[in-house]
Design a protein around this motif. Structure first.
Motif, PDB file in Angstrom:
ATOM      1  N   TYR A   1     -47.096 -53.081  -0.222  1.00  0.00           N
ATOM      2  CA  TYR A   1     -46.846 -53.554   1.133  1.00  0.00           C
ATOM      3  C   TYR A   1     -46.566 -55.047   1.101  1.00  0.00           C
ATOM      4  O   TYR A   1     -47.135 -55.776   0.296  1.00  0.00           O
ATOM      5  CB  TYR A   1     -48.051 -53.293   2.044  1.00  0.00           C
ATOM      6  CG  TYR A   1     -48.328 -51.825   2.224  1.00  0.00           C
ATOM      7  CD1 TYR A   1     -47.610 -51.076   3.153  1.00  0.00           C
ATOM      8  CD2 TYR A   1     -49.291 -51.185   1.452  1.00  0.00           C
ATOM      9  CE1 TYR A   1     -47.842 -49.727   3.307  1.00  0.00           C
ATOM     10  CE2 TYR A   1     -49.532 -49.833   1.598  1.00  0.00           C
ATOM     11  CZ  TYR A   1     -48.800 -49.101   2.525  1.00  0.00           C
ATOM     12  OH  TYR A   1     -49.028 -47.763   2.671  1.00  0.00           O
ATOM     13  N   GLY A   2     -45.691 -55.486   1.995  1.00  0.00           N
ATOM     14  CA  GLY A   2     -45.407 -56.896   2.154  1.00  0.00           C
ATOM     15  C   GLY A   2     -45.709 -57.305   3.585  1.00  0.00           C
ATOM     16  O   GLY A   2     -45.683 -56.474   4.498  1.00  0.00           O
ATOM     17  N   ILE A   3     -45.978 -58.573   3.784  1.00  0.00           N
ATOM     18  CA  ILE A   3     -46.280 -59.109   5.110  1.00  0.00           C
ATOM     19  C   ILE A   3     -45.203 -60.118   5.474  1.00  0.00           C
ATOM     20  O   ILE A   3     -44.865 -60.998   4.681  1.00  0.00           O
ATOM     21  CB  ILE A   3     -47.661 -59.778   5.140  1.00  0.00           C
ATOM     22  CG1 ILE A   3     -48.742 -58.742   4.822  1.00  0.00           C
ATOM     23  CG2 ILE A   3     -47.921 -60.446   6.500  1.00  0.00           C
ATOM     24  CD1 ILE A   3     -50.107 -59.335   4.564  1.00  0.00           C
ATOM     25  N   ILE A   4     -44.672 -59.966   6.675  1.00  0.00           N
ATOM     26  CA  ILE A   4     -43.751 -60.950   7.228  1.00  0.00           C
ATOM     27  C   ILE A   4     -44.568 -61.760   8.212  1.00  0.00           C
ATOM     28  O   ILE A   4     -44.953 -61.260   9.268  1.00  0.00           O
ATOM     29  CB  ILE A   4     -42.540 -60.282   7.911  1.00  0.00           C
ATOM     30  CG1 ILE A   4     -41.801 -59.394   6.908  1.00  0.00           C
ATOM     31  CG2 ILE A   4     -41.619 -61.344   8.505  1.00  0.00           C
ATOM     32  CD1 ILE A   4     -40.719 -58.527   7.520  1.00  0.00           C
ATOM     33  N   GLY A   5     -44.893 -62.989   7.830  1.00  0.00           N
ATOM     34  CA  GLY A   5     -45.788 -63.817   8.635  1.00  0.00           C
ATOM     35  C   GLY A   5     -45.078 -64.490   9.791  1.00  0.00           C
ATOM     36  O   GLY A   5     -44.000 -65.048   9.630  1.00  0.00           O
ATOM     37  N   GLY A   6     -45.676 -64.424  10.955  1.00  0.00           N
ATOM     38  CA  GLY A   6     -45.131 -65.094  12.134  1.00  0.00           C
ATOM     39  C   GLY A   6     -43.679 -64.728  12.377  1.00  0.00           C
ATOM     40  O   GLY A   6     -42.839 -65.598  12.575  1.00  0.00           O
ATOM     41  N   ALA A   7     -43.394 -63.435  12.387  1.00  0.00           N
ATOM     42  CA  ALA A   7     -42.015 -62.953  12.482  1.00  0.00           C
ATOM     43  C   ALA A   7     -41.375 -63.314  13.814  1.00  0.00           C
ATOM     44  O   ALA A   7     -41.936 -63.040  14.873  1.00  0.00           O
ATOM     45  CB  ALA A   7     -41.976 -61.445  12.284  1.00  0.00           C
TER      46      ALA A   7
ATOM     47  N   PRO B   1     -51.571 -55.387  14.495  1.00  0.00           N
ATOM     48  CA  PRO B   1     -52.326 -55.729  15.708  1.00  0.00           C
ATOM     49  C   PRO B   1     -53.218 -56.952  15.501  1.00  0.00           C
ATOM     50  O   PRO B   1     -53.747 -57.169  14.405  1.00  0.00           O
ATOM     51  CB  PRO B   1     -53.175 -54.478  15.969  1.00  0.00           C
ATOM     52  CG  PRO B   1     -52.490 -53.381  15.226  1.00  0.00           C
ATOM     53  CD  PRO B   1     -51.843 -54.032  14.030  1.00  0.00           C
ATOM     54  N   ASP B   2     -53.355 -57.735  16.552  1.00  0.00           N
ATOM     55  CA  ASP B   2     -54.220 -58.921  16.559  1.00  0.00           C
ATOM     56  C   ASP B   2     -53.890 -59.914  15.446  1.00  0.00           C
ATOM     57  O   ASP B   2     -54.778 -60.578  14.913  1.00  0.00           O
ATOM     58  CB  ASP B   2     -55.703 -58.523  16.474  1.00  0.00           C
ATOM     59  CG  ASP B   2     -56.145 -57.666  17.644  1.00  0.00           C
ATOM     60  OD1 ASP B   2     -55.712 -57.953  18.783  1.00  0.00           O
ATOM     61  OD2 ASP B   2     -56.914 -56.710  17.418  1.00  0.00           O
ATOM     62  N   SER B   3     -52.617 -60.011  15.086  1.00  0.00           N
ATOM     63  CA  SER B   3     -52.227 -60.908  13.991  1.00  0.00           C
ATOM     64  C   SER B   3     -51.771 -62.277  14.482  1.00  0.00           C
ATOM     65  O   SER B   3     -51.398 -63.119  13.668  1.00  0.00           O
ATOM     66  CB  SER B   3     -51.117 -60.265  13.157  1.00  0.00           C
ATOM     67  OG  SER B   3     -49.974 -60.013  13.945  1.00  0.00           O
ATOM     68  N   GLU B   4     -51.806 -62.522  15.763  1.00  0.00           N
ATOM     69  CA  GLU B   4     -51.423 -63.839  16.284  1.00  0.00           C
ATOM     70  C   GLU B   4     -52.654 -64.674  16.524  1.00  0.00           C
ATOM     71  O   GLU B   4     -53.649 -64.152  17.019  1.00  0.00           O
ATOM     72  CB  GLU B   4     -50.636 -63.679  17.586  1.00  0.00           C
ATOM     73  CG  GLU B   4     -49.281 -63.024  17.390  1.00  0.00           C
ATOM     74  CD  GLU B   4     -48.492 -62.939  18.669  1.00  0.00           C
ATOM     75  OE1 GLU B   4     -47.994 -63.992  19.092  1.00  0.00           O
ATOM     76  OE2 GLU B   4     -48.403 -61.841  19.227  1.00  0.00           O
ATOM     77  N   PRO B   5     -52.722 -65.920  16.162  1.00  0.00           N
ATOM     78  CA  PRO B   5     -51.643 -66.732  15.622  1.00  0.00           C
ATOM     79  C   PRO B   5     -51.498 -66.645  14.112  1.00  0.00           C
ATOM     80  O   PRO B   5     -50.623 -67.279  13.539  1.00  0.00           O
ATOM     81  CB  PRO B   5     -52.040 -68.142  16.047  1.00  0.00           C
ATOM     82  CG  PRO B   5     -53.530 -68.130  16.016  1.00  0.00           C
ATOM     83  CD  PRO B   5     -53.905 -66.737  16.450  1.00  0.00           C
ATOM     84  N   GLY B   6     -52.327 -65.894  13.435  1.00  0.00           N
ATOM     85  CA  GLY B   6     -52.185 -65.756  11.980  1.00  0.00           C
ATOM     86  C   GLY B   6     -52.471 -67.059  11.246  1.00  0.00           C
ATOM     87  O   GLY B   6     -53.213 -67.911  11.717  1.00  0.00           O
ATOM     88  N   ILE B   7     -51.810 -67.199  10.106  1.00  0.00           N
ATOM     89  CA  ILE B   7     -52.071 -68.374   9.263  1.00  0.00           C
ATOM     90  C   ILE B   7     -51.370 -69.628   9.771  1.00  0.00           C
ATOM     91  O   ILE B   7     -51.668 -70.729   9.321  1.00  0.00           O
ATOM     92  CB  ILE B   7     -51.673 -68.125   7.799  1.00  0.00           C
ATOM     93  CG1 ILE B   7     -50.179 -67.855   7.678  1.00  0.00           C
ATOM     94  CG2 ILE B   7     -52.485 -66.997   7.209  1.00  0.00           C
ATOM     95  CD1 ILE B   7     -49.677 -67.907   6.272  1.00  0.00           C
TER      96      ILE B   7
END
Length: 156
Positions: free
Chosen positions: A122-128, A144-150
């Motif tokens: 799996y890959g993650i697209i951060g702040g898409a 889900p609940d990934s905002e604001p992320g890193i």
């Protein structure tokens, strides 16, 4: 902007897209370590200094985890992975006057295949930004609940 999850085992094939790009005069390839200055300059002038800084990490990776698109030996776009965090894709950008030609899609797929070659499932697209683009192109799903992320509490 949310983070997205991509199943790297279900990526579309890369080769047909690369051949189509080449037929249209666009070369998609891994950047060389000695190309850091022109790539950083392109990113800084077309996008942002912070993206140029972020991509610098990709030039230290072995192999380099930055792909570029070129037309007539000029940079048209870029995409990077494993720069911000392990298994993360991004940033990516295409020169405004060349958007809509499939360059972003080709850069995205090349980079995600790069993550898969590193052994990730799996890959993650951060702040898409363009969530719909990623959903349509590679079947990405919103985490889900990934905002604001890193990308929070950033230095200016």
């Amino acid at each position: 902007m949310p983070d997205l999850l991509v199943n790297l085992l279900k990526l579309p094939p890369l080769e047909p897209l690369m051949l189509a790009m080449e037929a249209s005069g666009v070369i998609i390839r891994r950047a060389q370590p000695f190309e850091i200055t022109p790539v950083r300059s392109f990113i800084e002038s077309e996008f942002s200094l912070s993206w140029a800084d972020e991509v610098s990490v990709g030039f230290a990776n072995k192999p380099v985890s930055v792909y570029i698109a070129t037309t007539d030996l000029t940079i048209a776009g870029f995409a990077a992975y494993e720069c911000t965090r392990k298994a993360f894709f991004g940033p990516m950008g295409v020169a405004e006057d060349l958007q809509g030609r499939g360059i972003g899609k080709a850069l995205l797929l090349a980079s995600l295949w790069g993550l898969r070659e590193l052994g990730y499932v799996y890959g993650i697209i951060g702040g898409a930004g363009p969530v719909e683009f990623y959903q349509q192109t590679v079947g990405a799903t919103v985490i889900p609940d990934s905002e604001p992320g890193i990308y929070s509490d950033l230095l200016e």
